[in-house]
Design an enzyme around this catalytic site. Structure first.
Site, short mmCIF file in Angstrom:
data_model
loop_
_atom_site.label_atom_id
_atom_site.label_comp_id
_atom_site.label_asym_id
_atom_site.label_seq_id
_atom_site.Cartn_x
_atom_site.Cartn_y
_atom_site.Cartn_z
N CYS A 159 3.38 0.36 -12.96
CA CYS A 159 4.71 -0.14 -12.53
C CYS A 159 5.20 -1.29 -13.39
O CYS A 159 6.39 -1.62 -13.36
CB CYS A 159 4.66 -0.57 -11.08
SG CYS A 159 4.26 0.78 -9.97
N ASN A 188 9.90 3.74 -4.79
CA ASN A 188 9.19 3.09 -5.89
C ASN A 188 9.19 4.04 -7.10
O ASN A 188 8.51 5.06 -7.07
CB ASN A 188 7.76 2.77 -5.44
CG ASN A 188 6.96 2.06 -6.51
OD1 ASN A 188 7.37 1.99 -7.66
ND2 ASN A 188 5.80 1.56 -6.12
N HIS A 246 10.49 -5.68 -9.07
CA HIS A 246 9.96 -4.32 -8.93
C HIS A 246 10.23 -3.86 -7.50
O HIS A 246 10.10 -4.63 -6.55
CB HIS A 246 8.47 -4.32 -9.23
CG HIS A 246 7.81 -2.99 -8.97
ND1 HIS A 246 8.36 -1.82 -9.42
CD2 HIS A 246 6.68 -2.67 -8.30
CE1 HIS A 246 7.57 -0.82 -9.04
NE2 HIS A 246 6.56 -1.31 -8.36
O1 UT7 Z 1 4.18 -0.37 -7.10
C1 UT7 Z 1 2.83 -0.65 -7.21
C2 UT7 Z 1 2.40 -1.60 -6.18
N1 UT7 Z 1 2.42 -0.99 -4.88
C3 UT7 Z 1 2.73 -1.73 -3.86
O2 UT7 Z 1 3.05 -2.86 -4.03
C4 UT7 Z 1 2.57 -1.13 -2.50
C5 UT7 Z 1 1.93 -2.15 -1.60
N2 UT7 Z 1 1.67 -1.70 -0.27
C6 UT7 Z 1 2.64 -1.41 0.64
O3 UT7 Z 1 3.80 -1.40 0.33
C7 UT7 Z 1 2.22 -1.21 2.08
O4 UT7 Z 1 0.87 -1.58 2.23
C8 UT7 Z 1 2.41 0.24 2.58
C9 UT7 Z 1 3.89 0.52 2.75
C10 UT7 Z 1 1.81 1.21 1.59
C11 UT7 Z 1 1.74 0.43 3.94
O5 UT7 Z 1 2.25 -0.54 4.86
P1 UT7 Z 1 1.23 -1.40 5.74
O6 UT7 Z 1 2.05 -2.20 6.65
O7 UT7 Z 1 0.33 -2.14 4.79
O8 UT7 Z 1 0.49 -0.31 6.57
P2 UT7 Z 1 -1.09 0.02 6.63
O9 UT7 Z 1 -1.54 0.68 5.36
O10 UT7 Z 1 -1.83 -1.20 7.08
O11 UT7 Z 1 -1.12 1.09 7.79
C12 UT7 Z 1 -0.70 0.73 9.13
C13 UT7 Z 1 -0.72 1.99 9.96
C14 UT7 Z 1 -2.00 2.81 9.81
O12 UT7 Z 1 -2.31 3.35 11.08
P3 UT7 Z 1 -3.41 2.65 12.02
O13 UT7 Z 1 -4.69 2.66 11.23
O14 UT7 Z 1 -2.90 1.27 12.29
O15 UT7 Z 1 -3.44 3.54 13.23
C15 UT7 Z 1 -1.60 3.94 8.89
O16 UT7 Z 1 -2.37 5.08 9.08
O17 UT7 Z 1 0.34 2.87 9.52
C16 UT7 Z 1 -0.18 4.17 9.30
N3 UT7 Z 1 0.63 4.81 8.29
C17 UT7 Z 1 1.74 5.51 8.57
N4 UT7 Z 1 2.34 5.78 9.74
C18 UT7 Z 1 3.47 6.50 9.69
C19 UT7 Z 1 0.45 4.83 6.94
N5 UT7 Z 1 1.43 5.53 6.35
C20 UT7 Z 1 2.25 5.95 7.34
C21 UT7 Z 1 3.43 6.71 7.36
N6 UT7 Z 1 4.01 6.95 8.54
N7 UT7 Z 1 4.00 7.18 6.24
#
Ligand code: UT7
Length: 322
Positions: free
Chosen positions: A113, A279, A249
């Protein structure tokens, strides 16, 4: 003194829009979750016969047109991409011929990225050193080609697109400074598990898939971007309030807001496209820049802070007087 200056910007998005509602039909997700956790409403997806080179070509033509530059004047082409058309020849070489450039140097740059910021930094060094006069820097990606459409934690995040700038030598900045960094200790948090030299296992022949430990990436991204904006301001003896625009970004609106808070900037001073583009990896910063320029928000003479963070990890920033 000799500096590089952005004399034209361009971008291109494929026509097909993929909405959160459509993704609700594919994986166990909701529009509400995607909007609240990422800020994304929709993203673009390249047509089956469209490649990264096609997207890059459109963005580059628009940037050269905006700059009023003939293809023969370009003396270096740098293409930031993680999704090249082929392993080789580089997509930059394919693009050089498409655009009708001369026999200028042309190469792909893979910094995930951060590819566009890295490319801007390399181009700036070439121009400052007097080795190049006009450089085309592009970020172009078809990241949707390497998504696992059954993995809700990644497939909702990414989109396709391209952005480009033409840089030219000038007596005044221009690009005031660029800063690039990497830390390979984090390589397991974001990337692909297969590749050419490591080989493709039979069961993975279906393709290369993006894998990410999103939550861990998130925390490092917020901290690291906080540090890089401090480094960039300090290198230019500037204070937060000296900045006119943040062009970040576009991975996650929550990360963007954290960086804006760190800089005491209101969201009115931040260019946000993640809601419409998702993204787009290396394309995200030049796409946002071009939209800001063409909409008339960013004006000549204003100070822009461009930053990016991505797989590697890689990260970087550029302070630009537009
Ligand atoms: O460009 C390169 C750099 N990349 C980034 O900067 C991305 C950085 N990360 C992020 O933007 C975020 O971490 C995400 C958007 C990817 C995820 O958000 P989060 O608030 O960190 O969620 P999480 O990974 O902690 O997951 C929370 C919950 C989980 O369920 P449980 O374990 O709490 O029951 C996931 O399984 O959300 C669940 N989950 C979803 N639920 C509905 C993960 N993806 C989804 C989804 N829809 N698409």
């Amino acid at each position: 003194m000799r500096y590089s200056r952005i004399i034209g910007t361009g971008s291109y998005l494929p026509e097909t829009v993929l909405t959160n509602a459509e993704l609700e039909q594919r994986v166990d997700t909701t529009d509400q979750w995607i909007r609240e956790r990422t800020g994304i409403r929709e993203r673009r997806v390249a047509a089956p016969d469209q490649t990264t080179c096609d997207l890059a070509e459109m963005a580059a033509r628009r940037a050269m047109e905006a700059a009023g530059v003939d293809p023969s004047e370009i003396d270096l082409l740098i293409l930031g991409t993680t999704t090249p058309d082929l392993v080789f020849p580089s997509t930059a070489c394919l693009l050089q011929t498409r655009l009708g450039l001369g026999e200028c140097g042309a190469f792909d740059l893979n910094a995930a990225c951060s590819g566009f910021i890295y490319g801007l930094s390399v181009a700036d060094q070439f121009i400052r050193a007097g080795t190049a006069e006009k450089v085309l820097v592009i970020g172009a990606e078809t990241l949707t080609r390497m998504l696992d459409w059954n993995d809700r934690s990644t497939c909702v995040l990414f989109g396709d697109g391209a952005g480009a700038v033409v840089l030219a030598a000038d007596e005044k900045p221009g690009i005031m400074s660029t800063h690039i960094h990497a830390n390979g200790h984090y390589s397991d948090l974001l990337g692909t598990s297969v590749g050419v030299s490591r080989g493709f296992k039979a069961e993975e022949r279906g393709g290369v898939r993006v894998k990410m430990k999103g939550n861990e990436v998130f925390k490092v991204a917020v901290n690291t971007l906080g540090r890089i904006v401090d480094e960039t301001l300090a290198a230019n003896n500037l204070e937060k309030h000296d900045l006119d625009w943040l062009i970040p970004h576009q991975a996650n609106l929550r990360i963007i807001k954290a960086t804006a808070r760190k800089l005491d900037m209101s969201m009115d001073q931040v260019i946000v496209t993640v809601d419409q583009h998702g993204n787009t990896s290396a394309a995200s910063v030049p796409l946002a820049l071009d939209e800001a320029v063409r909409s008339g928000r960013v004006k000549r003479g204003e100070k822009l802070l461009l930053e990016a963070f991505g797989g590697g990890f890689t990260w970087g920033a550029a302070l630009v007087r537009y």
